[in-house]
Structure formats: structure tokens, C-alpha cells
Design a protein around this motif. Structure first.
Motif, short mmCIF file in Angstrom:
data_model
loop_
_atom_site.label_atom_id
_atom_site.label_comp_id
_atom_site.label_asym_id
_atom_site.label_seq_id
_atom_site.Cartn_x
_atom_site.Cartn_y
_atom_site.Cartn_z
N LYS A 265 0.84 -1.21 0.00
CA LYS A 265 0.00 0.00 0.00
C LYS A 265 0.86 1.25 0.00
O LYS A 265 0.60 2.20 -0.75
CB LYS A 265 -0.93 0.00 1.22
N LEU A 266 1.89 1.26 0.84
CA LEU A 266 2.79 2.41 0.90
C LEU A 266 3.48 2.63 -0.45
O LEU A 266 3.60 3.77 -0.92
CB LEU A 266 3.84 2.20 1.99
N ALA A 267 3.92 1.54 -1.07
CA ALA A 267 4.62 1.65 -2.35
C ALA A 267 3.70 2.21 -3.43
O ALA A 267 4.10 3.08 -4.21
CB ALA A 267 5.14 0.27 -2.77
N ARG A 268 2.47 1.71 -3.47
CA ARG A 268 1.54 2.15 -4.51
C ARG A 268 1.13 3.61 -4.32
O ARG A 268 1.09 4.38 -5.27
CB ARG A 268 0.31 1.25 -4.51
N VAL A 269 0.85 3.98 -3.07
CA VAL A 269 0.49 5.38 -2.80
C VAL A 269 1.66 6.30 -3.11
O VAL A 269 1.48 7.40 -3.65
CB VAL A 269 0.04 5.55 -1.33
N ALA A 270 2.88 5.86 -2.78
CA ALA A 270 4.07 6.68 -3.04
C ALA A 270 4.23 6.95 -4.53
O ALA A 270 4.42 8.09 -4.96
CB ALA A 270 5.32 6.00 -2.49
N GLU A 271 4.16 5.89 -5.35
CA GLU A 271 4.39 6.05 -6.78
C GLU A 271 3.25 6.80 -7.47
O GLU A 271 3.48 7.74 -8.23
CB GLU A 271 4.58 4.67 -7.42
N LEU A 272 2.02 6.38 -7.20
CA LEU A 272 0.89 7.04 -7.87
C LEU A 272 0.64 8.43 -7.30
O LEU A 272 0.19 9.33 -8.02
CB LEU A 272 -0.36 6.17 -7.75
N GLY A 273 0.94 8.61 -6.01
CA GLY A 273 0.81 9.95 -5.43
C GLY A 273 1.80 10.92 -6.06
O GLY A 273 1.45 12.08 -6.33
N ARG A 274 3.02 10.44 -6.30
CA ARG A 274 4.02 11.29 -6.96
C ARG A 274 3.55 11.68 -8.37
O ARG A 274 3.66 12.84 -8.78
CB ARG A 274 5.35 10.55 -7.04
N LEU A 275 2.99 10.71 -9.09
CA LEU A 275 2.49 11.00 -10.44
C LEU A 275 1.32 11.97 -10.39
O LEU A 275 1.17 12.83 -11.27
CB LEU A 275 2.07 9.70 -11.13
N CYS A 276 0.48 11.86 -9.36
CA CYS A 276 -0.64 12.79 -9.22
C CYS A 276 -0.15 14.22 -9.08
O CYS A 276 -0.69 15.14 -9.69
CB CYS A 276 -1.47 12.42 -7.99
N LEU A 277 0.89 14.39 -8.28
CA LEU A 277 1.44 15.73 -8.09
C LEU A 277 2.04 16.27 -9.39
O LEU A 277 1.92 17.45 -9.71
CB LEU A 277 2.49 15.71 -6.99
N LEU A 278 2.67 15.37 -10.16
CA LEU A 278 3.28 15.80 -11.42
C LEU A 278 2.24 16.11 -12.50
O LEU A 278 2.42 17.02 -13.30
CB LEU A 278 4.23 14.70 -11.92
N LEU A 279 1.16 15.33 -12.52
CA LEU A 279 0.17 15.45 -13.59
C LEU A 279 -1.02 16.32 -13.22
O LEU A 279 -1.93 16.51 -14.04
CB LEU A 279 -0.35 14.06 -13.97
#
Length: 356
Positions: A265-279
Motif C-alpha cells: 500500500k505504501l509503495a503504490r500510494v508513493a508512486e501514484l501519489g508522486r504522479l498525481c502531483l506531477l500530472l
């Protein structure tokens, strides 16, 4: 002593040498002893048995060979490759299938030696000096004051803080440090007299004149805190300190599946959360980012947790492993009240996964 080398180990060592990784049979034994490397599967083709070197074992051995080095704990390497497989540096992929004993031992090591949070540093200093309860208050006050002052100057200092959600403002540093210190002195609900005595003693540590303690000052401070107690107002945020031995006992009782699921869960939120901030703001990804931002702003806990998790994805080659381990300890062992926020964020990543 290294036991007789099996054909499977011979094959594994030859493979590692072939890709430029120098590993000895003794190292393989140390990795197995630490629980980091799985034992070879045994087959029974006829008379007797033989060991088989499976691909997952090969991948773990490659990862350990890349991340271990002289002077570094094997458990630090275990936590690093548990955070992310160094073969591809992608959080969205599953982590390596490290044995349960290796992960549990690594988290135990993290609690006793690896964590750099304020509570663990204070605890180690107290144990190292074999401090009395009064000395423990002084040690805790000194370290807490220094840390809290530094924390006010930093926007992201999660790794060295005890409570990442609680930010200090104004003159709260000294009061917060005092409550923190009293927690380590063994008194969870001290009276005004104890608070006044501890404050004056601790203030002397930072005074140009360590003997400048006067009875009238003690009486004034005791009266101030006494008046606050009588009105039902707590003068500061009372620290809830959880001893390492308590966390270790909780870790023993924790299901391994829960540890792995939390890591995922932490890994998925970290990666997709980062992409959310970028996009964020790009029309073609509006639906995807909307779910994540709605979840991350749904509560103070969710918002704080989101911004503590995302840096995992931005520090994969540095301290991502430490942040991941610290969050696992915090969420699963120290304060499980943050689990709903993590579940909410993880659910948002499943609703609208962002493009790879």
C-alpha cells in the motif's frame, strides 16, 4: 564454519560471478543465517535428494550482492530490497519474496539500532549512560529541545521526528520538550511541583549561569502550572512514549501478511501519489488525479500521511528504505489509528490507476 557447498550454491555463485558480482560461499551462509536468503528447495528425483536453485533465490542473491557492503548491517540491505527491487527501481512491481524471518529480523534491528526517530535516540542515550529517572529527564529534554528547534526550520524532517503530524509553533518548543522529557522520566501525569522542578533543572542546561535557580522562580512556575491544571487545561501536548520493548512485542504478534500488505500500500500510494502531483492540472489525467486528491484531503491524517509517503518514490536510491520502515513501524506498531487513512489512500489508487 561453511558447510559443504551444495551443487545449487555452486550454480548460484557461478551465476553471480558471471554477471560481475563477487560473493563467497561464506556470504551466502551469513545471508541465510540472517533470514535474508531462502534455502534451496530440495527435490527427490530418485534415491536421495538434491537442492535446486530457483529463480527467486537468484534474484534475491543478486539484490543482496548489490546492496551489501562492509560495515553495513545485512538488515539494512534487507529493508532496502524489501522497499524496492533494485533490478527495476519500480515501486508498482511486487517486492522480492524475502523470507518472513528476514523481514521480521530486519524490523527488529530497525527498532533497536536503525531508527533515527527522536524517541529511539533518547532511549538509546538513556540506556548507554544507565541514567536514573532524573538524569533521563535531562537527557530527553536536551535532545528533544535540540530536535524541535531544528524541526521548526525544516519542511520535511520525518525520519528524525517522533510525531510527524504534530508541528510546533512559537514558544511551544520548550513546553513540548518538557512533556517529552517527563514521559521518559516515568511519570505520565506529573503534578505541577514535578513539572516546575523538571523545567528549572532542564533550563539550567542551556543557561549561561547553571546556578541561577531561585526558589521564587520555582514557586511561580509551580503556581502557573497548578492554575492550568485546576482549569482543566493541559500546558502542552503530553507525549505518548511507547518503549522499544513494547514495539518489539507487538511486532512478534503482527501477522506477516499485514506487514507485506502495508508495504504494498505504501509503495503504490508513493508512486501514484508522486504522479498525481506531477500530472495535476492536465485535462487528460483529471479523473485519475481527482480520486487521489479527494482521498488525500479528506482528513488531516490522510493529508499528512500522503505527504509523508510520497517522498518514498523520490528517494529510491537514498533513504526510501528508511522512510518505508519508519512508516511501517509508526502505522502498525506505534499508532494504528492511521491505518484507515492508509486504506483510504490505497483504495484511491485502485479506483483510477494512472498510466505507467
Amino acid at each position: 564454519m561453511v558447510r559443504t557447498q551444495s551443487p545449487a550454491d555452486t550454480e548460484l555463485l557461478a551465476h553471480l560471478k558471471g554477471i560481475g558480482l563477487r560473493v563467497s560461499a561464506a556470504q551466502l551462509e551469513r545471508w541465510r543465517h540472517a533470514g535474508a536468503l531462502p534455502k534451496h528447495r530440495r527435490t527427490y528425483p530418485g534415491r536421495g535428494s538434491k537442492s535446486v536453485c530457483e529463480m527467486e533465490t537468484v534474484r534475491i542473491a543478486e539484490a543482496l550482492a548489490v546492496t551489501t557492503r562492509r560495515g553495513r548491517s545485512i538488515y539494512e540491505s534487507v529493508l532496502e530490497i524489501f522497499t524496492i527491487d533494485p533490478h527495476h527501481q519500480d515501486l508498482l512491481d511486487s517486492c522480492l519474496d524475502i523470507p518472513e524471518t528476514g523481514i521480521r529480523s530486519a524490523l527488529m534491528w530497525f527498532l533497536t539500532d536503525g531508527s533515527r526517530t527522536l524517541d529511539r535516540r533518547i532511549e538509546r542515550a538513556i540506556q548507554h549512560r544507565r541514567a536514573t529517572s532524573e538524569d533521563a529527564v535531562d537527557i530527553a529534554y536536551r535532545l528533544a529541545s535540540q530536535q524541535f528547534r531544528q524541526a521548526k526550520k525544516k519542511s520535511d524532517d520525518f525520519i528524525s521526528r517522533t510525531d510527524p503530524w504534530h508541528r510546533l509553533e512559537g514558544d511551544n518548543v520548550e513546553i513540548e520538550a518538557l512533556w517529552h522529557a517527563l514521559a521518559f522520566g516515568g511519570d505520565v501525569d506529573p503534578g505541577a511541583d514535578i513539572v516546575a522542578e523538571a523545567m528549572l533543572r532542564s533550563m539550567s542546561l542551556f543557561s549561561a549561569d547553571p546556578h541561577a535557580l531561585y526558589d521564587e522562580e520555582r514557586i511561580a512556575i509551580e503556581k502557573l502550572f497548578g492554575d492550568l491544571e485546576r482549569t482543566g487545561k493541559a500546558p502542552g501536548h503530553r507525549t505518548q512514549y511507547v518503549p522499544t520493548v513494547t514495539l518489539m512485542a507487538r511486532l512478534v504478534d503482527l501477522k506477516f501478511t499485514t506487514i507485506r500488505e502495508t508495504r504494498d500500500k505504501l509503495a503504490r500510494v508513493a508512486e501514484l501519489g508522486r504522479l498525481c502531483l506531477l500530472l495535476h492540472g492536465r485535462p487528460e489525467f483529471e479523473d485519475s488525479t481527482e480520486h487521489m486528491f479527494a482521498a488525500s484531503t479528506s482528513s488531516i491524517d490522510a493529508n499528512a500521511l500522503f505527504h509523508m509517503i510520497v517522498p518514498i518514490a523520490t528517494s529510491l536510491r537514498t533513504d526510501a528504505w528508511h522512510r518505508m520502515a519508519a512508516l511501517i513501524v509508526l502505522i502498525l506498531l506505534e499508532d494504528r489509528s492511521y491505518l484507515p487513512a492508509l486504506d483510504l489512500l490505497a483504495a484511491a489508487t485502485r479506483k483510477s490507476p494512472l498510466p505507467e
